[in-house]
Enzyme design. Structure first.
Site, PDB file in Angstrom:
ATOM      1  N   ASP A  98       0.842  -1.181   0.000  1.00 57.20           N
ATOM      2  CA  ASP A  98       0.000   0.000   0.000  1.00 57.20           C
ATOM      3  C   ASP A  98       0.884   1.241   0.000  1.00 57.20           C
ATOM      4  O   ASP A  98       1.923   1.268   0.666  1.00 57.20           O
ATOM      5  CB  ASP A  98      -0.875   0.013   1.253  1.00 57.20           C
ATOM      6  CG  ASP A  98      -2.352   0.035   0.935  1.00 57.20           C
ATOM      7  OD1 ASP A  98      -2.780   1.026   0.316  1.00 57.20           O
ATOM      8  OD2 ASP A  98      -3.059  -0.920   1.283  1.00 57.20           O
ATOM      9  N   ASP A 200      -3.570   4.297  -2.187  1.00 58.98           N
ATOM     10  CA  ASP A 200      -4.760   4.632  -1.416  1.00 58.98           C
ATOM     11  C   ASP A 200      -5.395   5.929  -1.916  1.00 58.98           C
ATOM     12  O   ASP A 200      -4.684   6.903  -2.194  1.00 58.98           O
ATOM     13  CB  ASP A 200      -4.357   4.763   0.057  1.00 58.98           C
ATOM     14  CG  ASP A 200      -5.527   4.983   0.980  1.00 58.98           C
ATOM     15  OD1 ASP A 200      -6.423   4.124   1.006  1.00 58.98           O
ATOM     16  OD2 ASP A 200      -5.542   6.005   1.685  1.00 58.98           O
ATOM     17  N   GLU A 264      -6.730   3.018  -6.022  1.00 57.63           N
ATOM     18  CA  GLU A 264      -8.024   2.864  -5.348  1.00 57.63           C
ATOM     19  C   GLU A 264      -8.952   3.975  -5.807  1.00 57.63           C
ATOM     20  O   GLU A 264      -8.661   5.155  -5.645  1.00 57.63           O
ATOM     21  CB  GLU A 264      -7.870   2.925  -3.828  1.00 57.63           C
ATOM     22  CG  GLU A 264      -9.206   2.703  -3.116  1.00 57.63           C
ATOM     23  CD  GLU A 264      -9.194   3.071  -1.644  1.00 57.63           C
ATOM     24  OE1 GLU A 264      -9.983   2.488  -0.892  1.00 57.63           O
ATOM     25  OE2 GLU A 264      -8.384   3.944  -1.249  1.00 57.63           O
ATOM     26  N   HIS A 325     -11.032  -4.515   2.692  1.00 57.05           N
ATOM     27  CA  HIS A 325     -11.066  -4.179   4.113  1.00 57.05           C
ATOM     28  C   HIS A 325     -12.043  -3.059   4.452  1.00 57.05           C
ATOM     29  O   HIS A 325     -12.254  -2.758   5.628  1.00 57.05           O
ATOM     30  CB  HIS A 325      -9.660  -3.772   4.576  1.00 57.05           C
ATOM     31  CG  HIS A 325      -9.129  -2.556   3.877  1.00 57.05           C
ATOM     32  ND1 HIS A 325      -8.820  -2.538   2.542  1.00 57.05           N
ATOM     33  CD2 HIS A 325      -8.864  -1.313   4.335  1.00 57.05           C
ATOM     34  CE1 HIS A 325      -8.383  -1.337   2.205  1.00 57.05           C
ATOM     35  NE2 HIS A 325      -8.405  -0.567   3.270  1.00 57.05           N
ATOM     36  N   ASP A 326     -12.651  -2.437   3.434  1.00 56.83           N
ATOM     37  CA  ASP A 326     -13.579  -1.334   3.665  1.00 56.83           C
ATOM     38  C   ASP A 326     -15.044  -1.705   3.452  1.00 56.83           C
ATOM     39  O   ASP A 326     -15.926  -0.909   3.754  1.00 56.83           O
ATOM     40  CB  ASP A 326     -13.244  -0.166   2.734  1.00 56.83           C
ATOM     41  CG  ASP A 326     -11.980   0.569   3.137  1.00 56.83           C
ATOM     42  OD1 ASP A 326     -11.678   0.604   4.344  1.00 56.83           O
ATOM     43  OD2 ASP A 326     -11.283   1.091   2.246  1.00 56.83           O
TER      44      ASP A 326
END
Length: 536
Positions: A98, A200, A264, A325-326
């Site tokens: 990330d 991100d 993302e 993960h969101d």
């Protein structure tokens, strides 16, 4: 670009806090991930994407970075990361890190210096503004975690911008020195052998230079929607200058052979594909999360596939994501039976699939009582159901206390269904979700039509979806039943051989409830007899 590993391969997301804990402190770490690399290689994935492990005060669990060129002691150290990369490469696994460019931690040395004085050389590495005439925030921009995106700093009598927590000040990507420092941080990891980055909130890095107010959102529902949806992010997301930053990041990645840049993006379809960039100079893979929010019906998904394929720029390679993960886990969204259908869909559509840890054993969201909530999103806007803890709970390796994740007390509760949803139990069961994922991944690796072939939709009705994948004379047909009733539709038998069924047995006749199949079909370059072509 043809033949690149990120085109043919499958990416597996590891949320490091929750994957494997080697030192018994209840929090996953790099040593734990390293121990599980043989499992990932045996599963059949090609790359692991590791969520942030940089030094951080953990206000947002690593997405508040205090050093872009280090490892937080909670997870290990640089030597441990080097060893993980080396071991992964020895197993022919790629490692994606990330990268968090929109904001740092307020404990980053850059921000500490920036807030020290208006004359600091680091002042313009962040976004500072004078108060509005009434002394309030400079404009109406809102934080994605609730409340104003501006925090007043009394030492210098200005506000700083943070599109997330107030402990995550936004970096100023209009400043040349900041840009170069961030690019050099990318090079730091690329030189150590990292195979690429997932970037991100890449669409947030640039903001309106005039700091204009965002317009009201006419679809906002007071008391239900996240506060950040009150205004449309016209001037805080996806502004034109962002493309130049993405292109520059791509140039950095391209300095090293065979690396990947993933962005993302929570944007509409036509904006997602814009991030491939002019002449494919942007992200290799602008993340496509649209499956997560699309109604779970054959017609809706067929429509999405058709629109996405049509929107891709020439030469752009597609990608698909069903969980991360969101967002709530796929088994919680569609149920256990349809989660098997979802696995086949994800791993047979054209493009690069990204899996989320634990989906291969059918993990579901784990309810977390409010007094155990760790996610700042839920803590800032309680009881709206926005929290992400339920989908971040620890991986289950064994059916015992701690689930083989830790010897200590896990940072989030494990869940009550650990007896069945764990790796050890499912490894010995040929009908398990884990066995299905392994079979799908093996078949995908062995069948070029599935990993790199063209796609054509054949059928989409109220119940079922069918499409063909073709490559160099090889043809397979995928059929999926999205309902709990039999789907009596024309099938490619007897010309087709069933390669795999989600029911894990020798499939014959009509599709059974919640069943999906892959056929090898001999009739190439024409729709098979009995299957109605609907376009695509």
């Amino acid at each position: 670009m043809e033949g690149s590993w990120w085109r043919d391969g499958v990416v597996y997301q590891v949320y490091p806090r929750s994957f494997a804990d080697a030192n018994g402190d209840g929090i996953g770490d790099l040593a734990g991930i390293r121990c599980k690399l043989p499992y990932l290689a045996g599963l059949g994935v090609d790359a692991l994407w590791i969520s942030p492990v940089y030094p951080s005060p953990m206000a947002d669990f690593g997405y508040d970075v205090s050093d872009y060129r280090g490892i937080d002691p909670l997870f290990g150290d640089i030597a441990g990361m080097d060893a993980l990369i080396a071991d992964a490469h020895a197993l022919e696994l790629k490692v994606i890190l990330d990268f968090v460019p929109n904001h740092s931690s307020d404990e980053h040395p850059w921000f500490r210096e920036s807030r020290r004085s208006r004359d600091s050389v680091f002042r313009d590495w962040y976004i500072w503004r004078d108060p509005a005439p009434d002394g309030g925030p400079p404009n109406n921009w809102l934080s994605n975690f609730g409340g104003s995106a501006w925090t007043f700093d009394p030492l210098t009598a200005q506000y700083y911008l943070h599109l997330f927590l107030d402990r995550q000040p936004d970096l100023n990507w209009r400043h040349p020195a900041l840009r170069e420092a961030m690019y050099e941080s990318m090079r730091f990891w690329l030189r150590r052998g990292v195979d690429g980055f997932r970037v991100d909130v890449i669409y947030h890095v640039m903001k309106d230079a005039a700091f204009r107010d965002n317009p009201p959102n006419p679809a906002f529902h007071e008391g239900i929607d996240a506060e950040s949806h009150r205004y449309l992010p016209l001037h805080t997301a996806d502004i034109p200058e962002t493309q130049g930053v993405v292109s520059a990041m791509r140039s950095v990645v391209d300095e090293f052979p065979d690396r990947v840049l993933i962005g993302e993006l929570y944007l509409p379809l036509e904006r997602i594909v814009a991030y491939y960039g002019e002449d494919l100079s942007g992200a290799h893979l602008p993340f496509n999360f649209l499956l997560i929010g699309t109604p779970w019906t054959a017609r809706a998904i067929a429509g999405l596939v058709t629109r996405y394929e049509a929107a891709l720029p020439s030469g752009g390679w597609p990608n698909w994501v069903l969980g991360n993960h969101d967002k709530p886990r796929i088994a919680s969204r569609v149920g256990d039976a349809q989660a098997r259908v979802a696995a086949m869909l994800l791993l047979t559509l054209r493009g690069t699939p990204t899996m989320y840890y634990g989906d291969e054993i059918g993990m579901r969201d784990v309810p977390v009582p409010f007094d155990e909530v760790r996610d700042p999103f839920e803590l800032n806007e309680p009881h709206k159901g926005l929290g992400r803890d339920p989908q971040r709970t620890p991986m289950r390796w064994y059916p015992r206390e701690g689930a083989g994740f830790t010897r200590g007390r896990p940072w989030l509760r494990i869940g009550d269904d650990v007896d069945t949803r764990n790796v050890a139990t499912q490894e010995g069961d040929p009908s398990s979700m884990l066995s299905l994922y392994r079979a799908l991944l093996r078949l995908r690796r062995e069948t070029p039509a599935l990993s790199r072939g063209d796609i054509r939709l054949l059928l989409a009705d109220e119940a079922a979806l069918a499409y063909e994948r073709t490559h160099d004379g090889e043809r397979v047909v995928v059929v999926l039943n999205f309902t709990g009733a039999p789907a009596d539709l024309p099938m490619p038998e007897p010309a087709g051989k069933v390669l795999l069924s989600t029911h894990g047995d020798e499939a014959r006749g009509a599709l059974r409830p919640d069943e999906a199949r892959i056929y090898r079909v001999s009739c190439l370059r024409r729709p098979c007899d009995g299957i109605r072509r609907t376009g695509g």
